[in-house]
Each structure stands twice: as C-alpha cells, then as structure tokens.
Scaffold this active site. Structure first.
Site, short mmCIF file in Angstrom:
data_model
loop_
_atom_site.label_atom_id
_atom_site.label_comp_id
_atom_site.label_asym_id
_atom_site.label_seq_id
_atom_site.Cartn_x
_atom_site.Cartn_y
_atom_site.Cartn_z
CG ASP A 130 -2.28 0.61 0.97
OD1 ASP A 130 -2.31 1.85 0.85
OD2 ASP A 130 -3.29 -0.09 0.89
CG HIS A 188 -5.29 3.86 1.06
ND1 HIS A 188 -4.91 2.57 0.76
CD2 HIS A 188 -6.55 3.99 0.59
CE1 HIS A 188 -5.89 1.95 0.12
NE2 HIS A 188 -6.90 2.80 0.00
CB SER A 211 -9.28 0.46 0.09
OG SER A 211 -8.68 0.68 -1.14
#
Length: 475
Positions: free
Chosen positions: A172, A213, A404
């Site tokens: 990621d 994220h 996600s």
C-alpha cells in the site's frame, strides 16, 4: 478499492544456480548505443521486458536492454521479467533487434506519462533474499467496530487472535510504524519501498506512510489488543509495510511487481492489495504495452502464490460489473483519459488475476456498498467496507469507505486461518475462505445486476467472510 489520495480523484540475489534479483549497477548509468539504435533522446520511460524464466535468458535480455540504450532497473529470473528505463524513443524496437533481441517475448511501457521519480538511483540492497526470522479485554474504541461482528471476529478472538509466526504484507502507501496500535506488531526487517522505479529500497523508514491509506488498512488487519484505540481482525500477527504507492497516489506496474516478488522472497503468508495498477483501470490483453504489462504482473502474482503467499485484493469502487465489461472512460489516468471499448480480456489488476482473492464491500446492514464493483464468478467473498474505523498516521483514528477497507478484513481472516492451520498454502486458504463464508442472498428487492444464487452471486461471491470458522482447527 478506495484509492490513496491524489490531487484529482478519490479513490533471491545471485545465489548458486538461481538468480533472484539483479539491480542497476550505478545511478544514471550510461550505455553505449549501437549506431542503428541511436536517436534523439525522448522522455524518460520505464518498461517491462518479458523472456523465459531462467537466469541465462534474463541476463541476455539485460544485455539487449543495455544495447538499446536502456538501464536495467531490476531483473527477476524467477518469472522472466526485466524492468528497464530508457530515453530512447525507439527502445521497444531496439531491444528486439541486435544479438539478443530474439530472447525478448514482449516489451511494454508501464505508463503513458514520463517517469515522475526521475532517473533510477542505486538501490539500498541488491538482493531480495530473505533473512532468517527470529479472551480478551476490549480496546477503548472496539465498541465502534461494527465490522468485527459482521465477520464474527469478535467471537473468533475468544479462541485465537493469531500467531506471531504469521506475517501479513501491507502492499500500500506505507505504514506509520510508530502508531501505538501498530508498533507492537510491526516488522521493520521485512518492510520495503518499491516506489523508486520499482527497485527495492530497504533504507530504514523508506516504507513509512505517505498519506493515511496504508496505515488504515494495516489497522484493520492487525491493530494490537493493547488497551489502546481499536483492535484488528488478527491482532497478534505481524505486519510488514510493502510500499507500492507513490506520493502522487500512483501504483505503477513495476512497483506492484517489486511488491509481489519482495513478499515472496520474504516468505510472507498473506498480502493485502487495496489498489488497482495504474495507469489503466483495465489492462487489455493486446500485442502492445498493455499485453506485455498484463503478462509481467501475472507472472509476479503466480510466482508469489507458488512461494506460499496468498494475495487478497479489493474489487474496486466503480460500481462496475467485472463479468460484463464494455467501456473504460478513465484510462490512462497519468495523462489524458480516452473512452474506449473493452471486453473481459481486459483485467483490473491485481484483483482479477488467477488465485487472487477478490473482495467486494458490504455496509453495516449487510448489503452491497453502493460503490463496490461486482460480477458473477468475479467476486470471491465480501466483507465490511463502509464507514470502517481504523488507524491513521500520527496516532489517529478515522472512518473510511471503500473496497480498500473490505479487503484487509479478509486478509485478517486469512491470517487467523493460517495461524490455525500452519501447513495450509494459498490453495487451501483460498478454498477455505470461500467455503467458510456465510452465504448471503441477493437483495430481497430484485436487482437485475445480482445474478447467481445464495451460495454464489455477483454481489457477495460465496458470502461474507467468516473469522470464527477460520480459527476452528478441526474444520
């Protein structure tokens, strides 16, 4: 899959007989170019060059790259892929000509815009060989984690919270390893950054977070049960950061390939991929750039799976039927998107590649999230992805939406399963995730898009992931 923030949208080593990785020998190395290949310099571009999977063939292709005026960034003899860089505008033709051109099976540019990170520099390490690895009280915010109940993780934790033997790669945007909910489970030794032209960078901290994220994803997988904040689906397993998202939010093919090979060589058990590979949302199987890239990434995924790594990936956030592709309006996203007709040979990568567990998103009410991609025999399982509370950098917590957020729930369930069944490899884990999932029917109000049956349909695949069954050793 929700995308890491970007300005315009949301979203081993040369060992005995086996060459695992070769890297550039010097920053900005210049190579003599035969007269036939010389041209006025063009934009700096990266390429994948595919050949047969052997050290000898890869070495020959590396020589072909150099003869064509290119720089070898990294060579993967395991899968027969060389990642190269060049300013030669005729590089694709030049690499196929000359003494070793016949060794090239296909070659393709990995992006449509020039390389933003600039010329490659020498990597921190020339090898991906792995080093040898050395009933719960609630955390304060656990009551806000409705998602744990939907997948029965709260019940599973009374039996097992996972094993320290199990390592999950967070492929990621990087992870904040200093976060108090992540630090207890963070494995710095097995962390890496791949965002410098797809060359593994082991510099301490290179794998740290760019944006929130990756840290959010990491918390869902394995936030520790430590009396702080939240708790992850598998709060006792280890996590490593495999940084494949650059500061602009792009995940180029060479980054993803580097991440898959790194995860394989570091003997990870599960990896989470909450992204699609840029700049094409769908990479088509053609005779050009996209086909070559699709082949290279496919080889990397297959190699990782063969080495014992189960890949789990987000289905995507376009509310798109992956089983009936027609149009792609958003690609390429690194230059000028062009509306184009596509078909089912065009793949959202890595989620549609073989043996990757594809995860759709559900809401707290147990229905498909409005943004979630779907598709009969495309979705493997579903998991919570709407309004998910998890960790963010600088000791924070926030709720995010996206497939996600759904994918790391399944990665966590797989980690619990691997803890309970250490002898299981990717095929067994993948099959069990599907079989153990809680059957979930299509909406009671008919929705023509939700084709299939209660046991397998376009919205939920084979059902909502089940952490409780995952920890039952007698299953």
């Amino acid at each position: 899959m929700s995308r890491p923030s970007r300005p315009r949208r949301l979203t081993a080593g040369l060992a005995s007989a086996a060459l695992a990785l070769t890297a550039i020998s010097a920053a900005g190395a210049a190579y003599a170019v035969p007269a036939a290949s010389q041209a006025e310099p063009g934009p700096l571009m990266n390429y994948v060059v595919n050949t047969k999977a052997s050290p000898g063939h890869v070495r020959k292709v590396e020589k072909a790259v150099e003869a064509a005026g290119g720089t070898v960034l990294v060579g993967y003899a395991q899968i027969g892929v060389v990642v190269a860089q060049s300013t030669n505008p005729d590089f694709k033709a030049a690499v196929r000509s000359g003494k070793y051109g016949r060794e090239v099976q296909s070659v393709g540019a990995t992006r449509t815009a020039p390389v933003s990170e600039g010329p490659a520099t020498a990597p921190a390490s020339k090898s991906m060989a792995a080093d040898s690895a050395d009933a719960p009280a609630p955390d304060p915010l656990e009551g806000q984690q409705w998602d744990l109940g939907q997948i029965k993780a709260d019940q599973a934790h009374k039996i097992s919270e996972g094993s320290r033997r199990v390592l999950v790669g967070i492929n990621d945007s990087g992870v904040d390893d200093a976060h108090p909910d992540l630090a207890p489970n963070f494995d710095a030794k097995n962390s890496v950054s791949c965002i410098k032209n797809g060359v593994a960078d082991r510099t301490v901290g290179a794998w740290r977070a760019t944006g929130a994220h990756g840290t959010h994803v990491a918390g869902t997988v394995a936030a520790a049960r430590n009396g702080v904040g939240i708790v992850g689906v598998a709060p006792n397993v280890r996590i490593a950061s495999v940084k494949v998202v650059n500061s602009d939010g792009f995940i180029y093919p060479e980054y993803a390939i580097c991440g898959f090979i790194w995860s394989a060589e570091r003997h990870m058990d599960v990896t989470n991929h909450s992204y699609f590979i840029d700049p094409f949302e769908y990479w088509c199987k053609d005779g050009g750039d996209q086909g070559a890239v699709q082949e290279a990434v496919s080889r990397a995924v297959a190699y990782s799976t063969k080495r014992g790594v189960l890949a789990v990936a987000a289905a995507g956030n376009s509310n798109y039927d992956l089983a009936n592709k027609t149009v792609d309006n958003g690609s390429p996203n690194d230059s000028t998107p062009v509306s184009r007709q596509i078909n089912n040979n065009c793949l959202n990568m890595p989620t549609e590649l073989p043996h990757v567990v594809t995860v759709a998103s559900t809401t707290q009410a147990g229905v498909k999230s409005g943004f979630s991609n779907f598709g009969l025999n495309k979705i493997d399982v579903a998991a919570p992805g709407s309004n998910i509370l998890s960790t963010i950098p600088n000791n924070g917590y926030a709720s995010f939406n996206g497939t996600s957020m759904a994918s790391p729930h399944v990665a966590g369930v797989a980690a619990l399963m691997k803890s309970a069944h250490p002898s299981w490899g990717p095929p067994q884990l993948e099959a069990a995730l599907r079989k153990q999932a809680t059957d979930t029917a299509c909406p009671t109000t008919p929705d023509a898009r939700c084709t299939g049956t209660t046991k397998n349909n376009a919205f939920f695949g084979e059902g909502i992931a089940d952490a409780l069954d995952a920890v039952k050793r007698g299953w």
